[in-house]
Design a protein around this motif. Structure first.
Motif, PDB file in Angstrom:
ATOM      1  N   GLU A 121      -5.037  -8.531   2.166  1.00 46.49           N
ATOM      2  CA  GLU A 121      -4.844  -7.650   3.332  1.00 46.49           C
ATOM      3  C   GLU A 121      -4.890  -6.179   2.914  1.00 46.49           C
ATOM      4  O   GLU A 121      -3.920  -5.444   3.085  1.00 46.49           O
ATOM      5  CB  GLU A 121      -3.499  -7.955   4.004  1.00 46.49           C
ATOM      6  CG  GLU A 121      -3.350  -9.391   4.482  1.00 46.49           C
ATOM      7  CD  GLU A 121      -1.901  -9.788   4.620  1.00 46.49           C
ATOM      8  OE1 GLU A 121      -1.380  -9.735   5.758  1.00 46.49           O
ATOM      9  OE2 GLU A 121      -1.272 -10.140   3.599  1.00 46.49           O
TER      10      GLU A 121
ATOM     11  N   ASP B  77      -6.221  -3.595   4.190  1.00 44.57           N
ATOM     12  CA  ASP B  77      -6.036  -2.583   5.233  1.00 44.57           C
ATOM     13  C   ASP B  77      -4.582  -2.441   5.685  1.00 44.57           C
ATOM     14  O   ASP B  77      -4.287  -1.612   6.540  1.00 44.57           O
ATOM     15  CB  ASP B  77      -6.914  -2.901   6.449  1.00 44.57           C
ATOM     16  CG  ASP B  77      -8.373  -2.546   6.214  1.00 44.57           C
ATOM     17  OD1 ASP B  77      -8.696  -2.063   5.111  1.00 44.57           O
ATOM     18  OD2 ASP B  77      -9.191  -2.762   7.129  1.00 44.57           O
ATOM     19  N   SER B  78      -3.688  -3.230   5.111  1.00 43.95           N
ATOM     20  CA  SER B  78      -2.282  -3.132   5.499  1.00 43.95           C
ATOM     21  C   SER B  78      -1.583  -1.948   4.848  1.00 43.95           C
ATOM     22  O   SER B  78      -0.422  -1.639   5.181  1.00 43.95           O
ATOM     23  CB  SER B  78      -1.537  -4.424   5.135  1.00 43.95           C
ATOM     24  OG  SER B  78      -1.523  -4.621   3.727  1.00 43.95           O
ATOM     25  N   VAL B  79      -2.261  -1.271   3.927  1.00 41.03           N
ATOM     26  CA  VAL B  79      -1.693  -0.095   3.258  1.00 41.03           C
ATOM     27  C   VAL B  79      -2.765   0.987   3.186  1.00 41.03           C
ATOM     28  O   VAL B  79      -3.895   0.727   2.746  1.00 41.03           O
ATOM     29  CB  VAL B  79      -1.203  -0.433   1.833  1.00 41.03           C
ATOM     30  CG1 VAL B  79      -0.750   0.831   1.110  1.00 41.03           C
ATOM     31  CG2 VAL B  79      -0.064  -1.435   1.873  1.00 41.03           C
TER      32      VAL B  79
ATOM     33  N   SER C 193      -8.526  -7.939   5.945  1.00 37.00           N
ATOM     34  CA  SER C 193      -7.449  -8.743   6.532  1.00 37.00           C
ATOM     35  C   SER C 193      -7.793 -10.206   6.334  1.00 37.00           C
ATOM     36  O   SER C 193      -8.939 -10.560   6.041  1.00 37.00           O
ATOM     37  CB  SER C 193      -7.273  -8.428   8.016  1.00 37.00           C
ATOM     38  OG  SER C 193      -8.452  -8.746   8.739  1.00 37.00           O
TER      39      SER C 193
ATOM     40  N   ASN D 171       0.693  -9.540   2.051  1.00 37.20           N
ATOM     41  CA  ASN D 171       1.627  -8.670   2.759  1.00 37.20           C
ATOM     42  C   ASN D 171       2.311  -9.460   3.878  1.00 37.20           C
ATOM     43  O   ASN D 171       3.465  -9.822   3.765  1.00 37.20           O
ATOM     44  CB  ASN D 171       0.908  -7.442   3.310  1.00 37.20           C
ATOM     45  CG  ASN D 171       1.872  -6.417   3.877  1.00 37.20           C
ATOM     46  OD1 ASN D 171       2.944  -6.751   4.357  1.00 37.20           O
ATOM     47  ND2 ASN D 171       1.504  -5.148   3.834  1.00 37.20           N
ATOM     48  N   LYS D 172       1.567  -9.766   4.936  1.00 37.03           N
ATOM     49  CA  LYS D 172       2.156 -10.470   6.083  1.00 37.03           C
ATOM     50  C   LYS D 172       1.563 -11.851   6.316  1.00 37.03           C
ATOM     51  O   LYS D 172       2.159 -12.646   7.047  1.00 37.03           O
ATOM     52  CB  LYS D 172       1.990  -9.630   7.359  1.00 37.03           C
ATOM     53  CG  LYS D 172       2.699  -8.282   7.329  1.00 37.03           C
ATOM     54  CD  LYS D 172       4.183  -8.438   7.094  1.00 37.03           C
ATOM     55  CE  LYS D 172       4.888  -7.080   7.036  1.00 37.03           C
ATOM     56  NZ  LYS D 172       6.291  -7.201   6.595  1.00 37.03           N
TER      57      LYS D 172
END
Length: 318
Positions: free
Chosen positions: A8, A10-12, A30, A49-50
């Protein structure tokens, strides 16, 4: 040769340096739960991450040696399955010790000073039509002299204490709910609910904290009290919270987290009538996301991976 897969990216929003050892690096903007096993097949190190990493996924990835969680919370990883396999799981710590407390204080200030209601008043033209220099339509409360109840601690809770005390607030650290004894420096959970003008949550989401704040707790709070949640959505019973806001059991709430993120269509916490309430503020899980904090997170993420490869894992949770 380590094979690292970042599920992921693009989560940061940060510069993520490459580890200082021989490796193969693959990243995806993602990843959906259905793509996890396919994308991690052959990986020795997974960065998540999630997106959930359940036991079934862990069992299907025989090459996996480390899970580097690009966040503090690790509830998305089946830690027992990782322990059974000897897979190291490391998380990120301390990176948000300034940004989350500042967000907490921003929510407290906005709600205490009724900023949303005042904005609506100006949009309605009330000040423009006034015959005096100011209006008294909405009450304004100071943080100075108010009591803040803190549920949970760690670097984020301690950061909130530092800022709250700078504003002149009295801080009560809540003992664990249901505890038979109260530790020095702590206050009984029920007493904090009764005494606090505002309560801020800073505990992880576990079986013990799920639904920690429900109808009984909300009814036990002062009718003027504010509830701030920058921790995890499941800690608060959302149906009870919505009822509390609409029926006036509490004075208001400021949330940065809900049970489903992103919320699906029809999720009650993003219902237009709820979001229109002047005493409810909801932000989209961004309390942690200042640019300096995200860069600190990215740097620590690679530090954790390098430490694992060097044979000295850090920030281990499994």
């Amino acid at each position: 040769m380590q094979r690292i897969v970042y599920l992921e990216r693009d989560s940061v929003i940060a510069e993520v340096r490459r580890p200082a050892f021989a490796h193969e690096w693959t990243e995806y903007a993602s990843t959906t739960p259905a793509q996890v096993i396919e994308r991690l097949t052959g990986a020795t190190i997974a960065i998540v991450n999630k997106v959930p990493l359940p036991a079934a996924a862990v069992d299907a990835l025989p090459d996996l040696k480390m899970v580097a969680v690009a966040a503090t919370g690790t509830n998305i990883v089946d830690l027992d399955a990782c322990r059974a396999r000897g897979i190291v799981v490391s998380n990120i710590r301390g990176y948000a010790e300034h940004t989350v407390p500042e967000h907490v204080l921003a929510l407290l200030l906005a709600l205490s000073r009724n900023l949303v209601a005042w904005r609506e008043t100006l949009l309605a033209g009330r000040w423009q039509q006034s015959d005096q220099f100011c209006l008294f339509d909405h009450p304004i409360r100071d943080l100075h002299g108010a009591t803040l109840g803190l549920i949970g601690s760690g670097s984020l809770g301690n950061g909130v204490v530092r800022l709250a005390e700078a504003f002149g607030m009295r801080v009560l650290r809540a003992e664990r709910k249901g505890a038979t004894a109260v530790r020095p420096g702590y206050t009984a959970f029920a007493e904090v609910l009764r005494e606090a003008d505002a309560i801020s949550l800073h505990c992880p989401l576990t079986d013990e904290t799920r639904g920690l704040i429900g109808e009984a707790e909300l009814r036990a709070m002062r009718r003027s009290a504010l509830l701030i949640n920058t921790a995890r959505g499941g800690i608060v019973d959302e149906a009870a919270l919505i009822q509390a806001l609409k029926e006036g059991w509490i004075g208001g709430a400021g949330f940065d987290v809900i049970t489903a993120e992103p919320p699906p269509a029809g999720h009650p916490m993003v219902a237009p009538d709820l979001l229109a309430l002047p005493n409810f503020l909801l932000t989209p899980h961004v309390a942690w996301a200042s640019r300096p904090a995200m860069q600190t997170l990215a740097d620590q993420l690679i530090d954790n991976i390098e430490a694992f490869v060097a044979g000295a894992p850090r920030n281990r949770v499994a």
